[in-house]
Design an enzyme around this catalytic site. Structure first.
Site, PDB file in Angstrom:
ATOM      1  N   HIS A   1      -0.027  -1.277   6.662  1.00 17.43           N
ATOM      2  CA  HIS A   1       0.898  -0.398   5.940  1.00 17.43           C
ATOM      3  C   HIS A   1       1.094  -0.888   4.509  1.00 17.43           C
ATOM      4  O   HIS A   1       1.060  -0.098   3.553  1.00 17.43           O
ATOM      5  CB  HIS A   1       2.263  -0.385   6.643  1.00 17.43           C
ATOM      6  CG  HIS A   1       2.251   0.240   8.005  1.00 17.43           C
ATOM      7  ND1 HIS A   1       1.689   1.463   8.277  1.00 17.43           N
ATOM      8  CD2 HIS A   1       2.776  -0.201   9.195  1.00 17.43           C
ATOM      9  CE1 HIS A   1       1.853   1.761   9.556  1.00 17.43           C
ATOM     10  NE2 HIS A   1       2.492   0.764  10.131  1.00 17.43           N
TER      11      HIS A   1
ATOM     12  N   HIS B   1      -0.778  -5.531  11.691  1.00 22.22           N
ATOM     13  CA  HIS B   1      -0.348  -4.134  11.705  1.00 22.22           C
ATOM     14  C   HIS B   1       0.456  -3.780  10.456  1.00 22.22           C
ATOM     15  O   HIS B   1       0.163  -2.794   9.767  1.00 22.22           O
ATOM     16  CB  HIS B   1       0.494  -3.881  12.966  1.00 22.22           C
ATOM     17  CG  HIS B   1       1.008  -2.477  13.085  1.00 22.22           C
ATOM     18  ND1 HIS B   1       0.341  -1.495  13.779  1.00 22.22           N
ATOM     19  CD2 HIS B   1       2.132  -1.883  12.594  1.00 22.22           C
ATOM     20  CE1 HIS B   1       1.016  -0.372  13.713  1.00 22.22           C
ATOM     21  NE2 HIS B   1       2.109  -0.572  12.990  1.00 22.22           N
ATOM     22  N   GLU B   2       1.460  -4.585  10.176  1.00 21.32           N
ATOM     23  CA  GLU B   2       2.317  -4.296   9.021  1.00 21.32           C
ATOM     24  C   GLU B   2       1.569  -4.502   7.708  1.00 21.32           C
ATOM     25  O   GLU B   2       1.848  -3.809   6.724  1.00 21.32           O
ATOM     26  CB  GLU B   2       3.574  -5.171   9.067  1.00 21.32           C
ATOM     27  CG  GLU B   2       4.442  -4.955  10.297  1.00 21.32           C
ATOM     28  CD  GLU B   2       4.872  -3.510  10.479  1.00 21.32           C
ATOM     29  OE1 GLU B   2       4.988  -2.779   9.463  1.00 21.32           O
ATOM     30  OE2 GLU B   2       5.084  -3.094  11.633  1.00 21.32           O
TER      31      GLU B   2
END
Length: 377
Positions: free
Chosen positions: A29, A25-26
């Protein structure tokens, strides 16, 4: 008989599920941020005390923290891990401002925020696509092979050989569609559009409710129509078609999440059904005892959950940021700092309340309150 996992396996399985999914997920980003020219000051897996850390040649501090219940990427210009804009970013030099998050165009900021949930969905789609190639796609027709006596279907006049065209107006393409629709609606009224001998007619009924236990002793209430399929039909899935099948399955899972959440908000389901990190840890251990395939499939489900939850329009979550960007696009100016501060405080309070609720539910499902009551009594 399935054995309950031990404490050590439960912890290891939980970390093996949450750690990679938070990282994925990170990383979404982070990668889109780099593509947009934004400098990341910190990339953290977990919160709390730092267990290990290193700084790369770009000046990003990579850290592993003690509590693997989340993570964050802190970009230049962010005030904190929640990506609130630091007012001091305007005091930076021109070169530093150019690589800060607040300086980027609206579409780039939105892309960076949306990349986290998007890569969680992509991760799950890749897993489900691999499963489709390996095991094929269930295309068993939505036809009642057998009707259980005394069941909801029998009460509605359904007979063996009837094709279920729709339930409450939703088309039933396969028998799996019937199962998915009914299992989250125990006790609800249903209009059943039936095709028999070329003619179609509607029957009114009520989805049955049954209490079942899984191999680990967990009880749950699910809906049943009381029909069994005919001969199963499993179609092979080619590599080129596998992503399409996986996207369809992901869409079915998300739709079920939305409908279940709506039932909880509307009072149709108890908030006691909400689970948190402790429940995820328990089920992670259970999935691990069932083998690698079950464990990987469970990871796909949690990845979809993570992507879905992060898209909810709640400040502090990615969906809250995207909501602010949508308002900014409409009014042609950023939402005022005062409104953002109020929203972030409210969002934090809401998230803390939900965390307390799901933790209470988790502890209740483990029988903690009953044991305490016995000790006090």
């Amino acid at each position: 008989m399935i054995q309950n996992p031990g404490f050590l396996l439960t912890i290891l399985a939980f970390v093996a599920v949450i750690g990679p999914l938070v990282f994925v997920h990170e990383m979404g980003h982070y990668l889109v941020g780099r593509w947009c020219g934004v400098k990341a000051d910190a990339f953290s897996i977990g919160f709390g005390p730092e267990l290990a850390a290193w700084v790369d040649r770009r000046g990003t501090r990579w850290r592993i923290a003690a509590f693997p219940l989340g993570g964050y990427v802190k970009f230049k210009g962010d005030m904190n891990a929640a990506s609130q804009t630091d007012p001091k970013w305007l005091e930076l030099s021109a070169a530093e401002r150019s690589e800060s998050f607040p300086a980027k165009p609206l579409w780039q900021r939105a892309a960076i925020v949306a990349a986290g949930p998007a890569i969680n969905f992509l991760f799950a789609i890749l897993i489900l696509a691999a499963f489709a190639v390996a095991y094929g796609e269930s295309r068993t027709p939505a036809i009642a092979g057998q009707v259980q006596p005394g069941s909801a279907a029998a009460a509605a006049g359904i007979e063996a050989g009837d094709r279920i065209v729709s339930l409450n107006g939703r088309e039933m393409g396969t028998f799996d569609d019937i199962r998915l629709y009914a299992q989250i609606r125990p006790g609800e009224p249903v209009a059943i559009l039936v095709e028999r001998d070329g003619a179609q007619f509607t029957r009114q009924g009520q989805i049955g409710a049954v209490e079942e236990k899984d191999g680990f002793g967990n009880s749950f209430r699910i809906g049943r129509l009381g029909i069994a399929p005919g001969d199963p039909v499993i179609e092979p899935v080619s590599l080129w078609r596998a992503p399409i099948v996986a996207i369809d399955r992901t869409g079915d899972i998300v739709r079920t999440m939305v409908e279940t959440l709506g039932q909880i908000i509307g009072g149709g389901r108890s908030v006691k059904e909400l689970g948190g990190p402790l429940k995820i840890a328990e089920v992670s251990g259970q999935a691990a005892t069932l083998g690698v395939e079950s464990f990987v499939f469970f990871m796909a489900l949690i990845s979809i959950n993570l992507g879905f939850i992060n898209l909810l329009p709640i400040p502090m979550l990615d969906g809250g940021h995207l909501l602010f960007y949508g308002l900014e696009a409409i009014q042609r100016r950023p939402v005022s700092p005062q409104v953002q501060e109020w929203a972030y405080r409210s969002g934090l309070a809401l998230l803390l309340t939900v965390m307390m609720l799901v933790t209470f539910n988790d502890l209740s499902s483990f029988g903690l309150w009953e044991r305490l009551s016995d000790l006090i009594g």
